[in-house]
Motif scaffolding. Structure first.
Motif, short mmCIF file in Angstrom:
data_model
loop_
_atom_site.label_atom_id
_atom_site.label_comp_id
_atom_site.label_asym_id
_atom_site.label_seq_id
_atom_site.Cartn_x
_atom_site.Cartn_y
_atom_site.Cartn_z
N SER A 120 5.61 -7.38 -5.59
CA SER A 120 4.48 -6.53 -5.22
C SER A 120 4.83 -5.05 -5.39
CB SER A 120 4.06 -6.81 -3.77
OG SER A 120 3.64 -8.14 -3.61
N LEU A 121 6.06 -4.67 -5.06
CA LEU A 121 6.48 -3.28 -5.26
C LEU A 121 6.47 -2.92 -6.74
CD1 LEU A 121 9.45 -3.13 -2.72
CD2 LEU A 121 7.32 -1.85 -2.55
N ALA A 122 6.95 -3.83 -7.58
CA ALA A 122 6.92 -3.57 -9.01
C ALA A 122 5.49 -3.53 -9.54
CB ALA A 122 7.73 -4.64 -9.74
N ASP A 123 4.63 -4.39 -9.00
CA ASP A 123 3.22 -4.41 -9.42
C ASP A 123 2.51 -3.13 -9.01
OD1 ASP A 123 0.89 -5.82 -10.53
OD2 ASP A 123 0.19 -5.88 -8.45
N ALA A 124 2.97 -2.48 -7.93
CA ALA A 124 2.38 -1.22 -7.48
C ALA A 124 2.84 -0.03 -8.31
CB ALA A 124 2.69 -1.00 -6.00
N GLY A 125 3.76 -0.25 -9.24
CA GLY A 125 4.25 0.84 -10.08
C GLY A 125 5.30 1.70 -9.43
N ILE A 126 5.94 1.21 -8.39
CA ILE A 126 6.99 1.95 -7.69
C ILE A 126 8.31 1.77 -8.45
CG2 ILE A 126 8.29 2.14 -5.54
CD1 ILE A 126 5.73 1.15 -4.13
N GLU A 127 8.97 2.87 -8.73
CA GLU A 127 10.20 2.82 -9.53
C GLU A 127 11.32 2.16 -8.73
OE1 GLU A 127 12.92 5.81 -12.29
OE2 GLU A 127 11.02 6.47 -11.43
N MET A 128 11.99 1.21 -9.37
CA MET A 128 13.05 0.44 -8.73
C MET A 128 14.25 0.33 -9.65
SD MET A 128 10.59 -2.65 -7.33
CE MET A 128 11.89 -3.45 -6.38
N PHE A 129 15.42 0.14 -9.05
CA PHE A 129 16.62 -0.09 -9.84
C PHE A 129 16.60 -1.47 -10.48
CE2 PHE A 129 18.13 3.06 -6.70
CZ PHE A 129 18.61 4.03 -7.56
N ASP A 130 16.13 -2.46 -9.74
CA ASP A 130 16.10 -3.84 -10.21
C ASP A 130 15.22 -4.64 -9.26
OD1 ASP A 130 16.60 -6.11 -11.64
OD2 ASP A 130 18.61 -6.45 -10.84
N GLN A 131 14.81 -5.83 -9.72
CA GLN A 131 14.08 -6.75 -8.87
C GLN A 131 15.03 -7.41 -7.88
OE1 GLN A 131 10.41 -8.02 -9.05
NE2 GLN A 131 10.68 -5.83 -9.34
N VAL A 132 14.53 -7.69 -6.68
CA VAL A 132 15.32 -8.36 -5.66
C VAL A 132 14.88 -9.82 -5.58
CG1 VAL A 132 15.98 -8.44 -3.23
CG2 VAL A 132 15.60 -6.24 -4.35
N THR A 133 15.76 -10.72 -5.90
CA THR A 133 15.50 -12.15 -5.75
C THR A 133 16.16 -12.64 -4.47
OG1 THR A 133 17.46 -12.77 -7.01
CG2 THR A 133 15.42 -12.44 -8.24
N SER B 142 7.05 10.50 2.21
CA SER B 142 6.06 9.46 1.95
C SER B 142 6.53 8.14 2.55
CB SER B 142 5.83 9.29 0.44
OG SER B 142 7.03 8.92 -0.21
N ALA B 143 5.63 7.17 2.58
CA ALA B 143 5.92 5.86 3.14
C ALA B 143 5.25 4.78 2.31
CB ALA B 143 5.47 5.77 4.60
N TYR C 275 0.86 -1.19 0.00
CA TYR C 275 0.00 0.00 0.00
C TYR C 275 0.90 1.24 0.00
CZ TYR C 275 -3.69 -3.24 1.40
OH TYR C 275 -4.58 -4.28 1.45
N GLY C 276 0.57 2.18 -0.88
CA GLY C 276 1.35 3.40 -0.93
C GLY C 276 1.91 3.64 -2.33
N PRO C 277 2.71 4.71 -2.44
CA PRO C 277 3.19 5.56 -1.34
C PRO C 277 2.10 6.48 -0.79
CG PRO C 277 3.99 6.34 -3.46
CD PRO C 277 3.30 5.06 -3.74
N SER D 41 10.75 13.26 6.25
CA SER D 41 11.95 12.55 5.82
C SER D 41 12.20 12.88 4.35
CB SER D 41 11.78 11.04 5.99
OG SER D 41 12.90 10.35 5.48
N ASN D 42 13.47 13.09 4.01
CA ASN D 42 13.83 13.36 2.61
C ASN D 42 13.72 12.12 1.74
OD1 ASN D 42 14.41 16.11 3.01
ND2 ASN D 42 16.49 15.63 3.72
N LEU D 43 13.74 10.95 2.37
CA LEU D 43 13.65 9.69 1.65
C LEU D 43 12.37 8.97 2.02
CD1 LEU D 43 17.32 8.42 2.14
CD2 LEU D 43 16.40 9.70 0.20
N CYS D 44 11.92 8.13 1.13
CA CYS D 44 10.71 7.35 1.39
C CYS D 44 11.00 6.29 2.46
CB CYS D 44 10.23 6.70 0.10
SG CYS D 44 8.79 5.64 0.30
#
Length: 260
Positions: free
Chosen positions: A163-176, A135-136, A73-75, A84-87
């Protein structure tokens, strides 16, 4: 009838005592494990997104008998007092009461709080937190069935990343994430990828590794027990190979979610 004490029932039955599981050989004569896997094989994985329709992003993963759900849920905007300057990334990791052989409580215990922190530490390096100030993001993980605690934590990290990628949150890469169980047989230390609960009962230690395959970067390593440095290095390399195989499954699940 004595009203000053609690009286027992009129009829009773003999209690059922659970027998302790006998130790079984980890490998048979053909060097195969209990489920006919080799030491480097991973259990079959089923991964699908969009399980929780009310969440911004969600995923459901099955690794053998391990079943985990995750919702993001979020951001969302933080309060002024929590600037906070960072999420900020928060995680709520919970075992269902029926997920383990020993019934879990409804209130989070110390182990579940520790697993929550591990998930946050594993996925945070992949999220572009500088793009979402003030944001959080909230991650809720629920374990439906547990067949190996270390492999269950690896499944939770995979589900959280998808789930983070499915939420449309920008990421550097997927974490396996991939786990190995360190066990001893005939005075030889074995490294078993994706250990089950029966294999963990005879473990000397374990290694859990979180990895970003495209960037070739490790985000988190957790080792328990004692082992030689050479064995630990080999276990990490085996986990990296396993993460590379899991990465294709994660990519396929995200591509399928776009076509639905």
């Amino acid at each position: 009838m004595d009203r000053r004490r609690v009286n027992g029932p009129e009829q009773s039955v003999e209690p059922i005592y659970k027998k302790l599981e006998e130790a079984v050989d980890i490998l048979n004569s053909e060097r195969k494990r209990l489920d006919e896997r080799s030491t480097e094989d991973h259990r079959p994985i089923f991964l699908r997104t969009g399980l929780v329709t009310q969440a911004n992003g969600s995923a459901y993963i099955e690794i053998g008998n391990t079943k985990v759900t995750c919702a993001v849920y979020g951001p969302r905007q933080l309060k002024k007092s929590d600037f906070s300057n960072l999420c900020k990334i928060n995680c709520d990791f919970k075992f269902s009461p029926f997920s383990c052989k020993k019934r879990r409580g409804n209130i989070r215990d110390a182990e579940e709080r520790e697993f929550s922190n591990i998930v946050v530490e594993a996925v945070t390096p992949a999220v572009r937190v500088e793009l979402l100030p003030k944001s959080a993001i909230d991650i809720y993980i629920n374990v439906l069935e547990n067949d190996g605690t270390t492999s269950c934590l690896a499944a939770a990290i995979i589900a959280a990343s998808v789930s983070l990628a499915d939420a449309g949150i920008e990421m550097f890469d997927q974490v396996t994430a991939c786990s190995t169980v360190l066990a001893t047989k005939d005075e030889q230390q074995l490294i078993l990828t994706d250990g089950t609960e029966k294999e963990e009962l005879q473990k000397d230690g374990s290694v859990l590794l979180s990895y970003m395959p495209s960037l070739n970067e490790i985000t988190h390593v957790l080792q328990t027990g004692q082992s030689d440095p050479a064995i630990s290095t080999k276990a990490i390399e085996q986990c990296i190979d396993g993460c590379s195989k899991i990465y294709s499954v994660m990519s396929d699940s995200l591509l399928q979610s776009l076509s639905r």
